[in-house]
Write a protein that holds these residues in place. Structure first.
Motif, short mmCIF file in Angstrom:
data_model
loop_
_atom_site.label_atom_id
_atom_site.label_comp_id
_atom_site.label_asym_id
_atom_site.label_seq_id
_atom_site.Cartn_x
_atom_site.Cartn_y
_atom_site.Cartn_z
N THR A 1 0.87 -1.17 0.00
CA THR A 1 0.00 0.00 0.00
C THR A 1 0.91 1.22 0.00
O THR A 1 2.09 1.13 0.32
N ASN B 1 0.80 5.91 -0.01
CA ASN B 1 0.05 7.15 0.09
C ASN B 1 0.90 8.26 -0.52
O ASN B 1 2.11 8.30 -0.34
N ASN C 1 -3.08 4.44 -2.45
CA ASN C 1 -2.91 3.67 -3.67
C ASN C 1 -2.20 2.36 -3.33
O ASN C 1 -2.03 2.03 -2.17
N ARG C 2 -1.80 1.65 -4.37
CA ARG C 2 -1.04 0.41 -4.22
C ARG C 2 0.18 0.51 -5.11
O ARG C 2 0.19 1.25 -6.09
N TRP C 3 1.22 -0.25 -4.78
CA TRP C 3 2.43 -0.25 -5.60
C TRP C 3 3.03 -1.65 -5.62
O TRP C 3 2.78 -2.47 -4.73
N GLY D 1 -0.84 1.91 -8.86
CA GLY D 1 -2.22 1.88 -9.34
C GLY D 1 -3.13 1.18 -8.38
O GLY D 1 -2.74 0.80 -7.28
N PHE D 2 -4.32 1.00 -8.81
CA PHE D 2 -5.33 0.38 -7.96
C PHE D 2 -5.37 -1.14 -8.13
O PHE D 2 -6.24 -1.80 -7.60
N ASP E 1 -3.12 1.54 -13.87
CA ASP E 1 -1.76 1.41 -13.37
C ASP E 1 -0.79 2.26 -14.18
O ASP E 1 -0.88 2.34 -15.41
#
Length: 160
Positions: free
Chosen positions: A90, A92, A102-104, A116-117, A123
């Motif tokens: 995760t 921010n 968000n996610r990475w 991206g999500f 992404d």
């Protein structure tokens, strides 16, 4: 004059030679083990990226000229941003007026961060130009052919 050398002297010399070779091999093995231990302690790219990063600078490249006023505006807008990459993938981005969760993840070669999500549709891939324990440079290119714009983001890791 004839000199006689006993079998014991010859065996004793061979024994000393063998002991010396064994000592050299043990020393070499110790050096190899120390090198392996030191390289095994090196951080992985994911460990290096995990943490809080401050934008130090941003640059833009394009085939078509970019309006200097617009470029200056975006550089100033992004300067206070803070990226936080968590070990659980995760993240921010703390922007001037809002937080963007968000996610990475890293690609399989560990040379690109995908932010991206997780849907694949939204992404954004950013090439890692440089990664050290306290410096991260990301290159993100978007657009088509003559309208491509590359953003280069220079980040410095927050120290505790």
């Amino acid at each position: 004059m004839i000199i006689f050398v006993s079998k014991e002297i010859i065996l004793n010399k061979q024994y000393k030679d063998i002991r010396m070779k064994n000592s050299l091999l043990k020393g070499l093995a110790t050096v190899v083990i120390v090198i392996i231990a030191l390289t095994a302690c090196k951080s992985t790219p994911k460990q290096q990226i995990t943490g809080t990063w401050h934008v130090v600078d941003t640059k833009f490249e394009s085939i078509k000229p970019i309006d200097p006023e617009m470029q200056s505006y975006y550089a100033a807008e992004m300067k206070p941003w803070i990226y936080t990459f968590n070990a659980d993938s995760t993240m921010n981005v703390k922007q001037t007026d809002k937080d963007v969760p968000n996610r990475w993840k890293l690609n399989k070669n560990n040379d690109t961060i995908i932010i991206g999500f997780g849907t694949g549709f939204f992404d954004v891939a950013s090439k890692i130009d440089k990664l050290t324990d306290n410096e991260l440079v990301l290159r993100t290119t978007q657009g088509l052919d003559s309208a491509k714009v590359t953003q280069i983001l220079y980040l410095k890791k927050e120290t505790k």
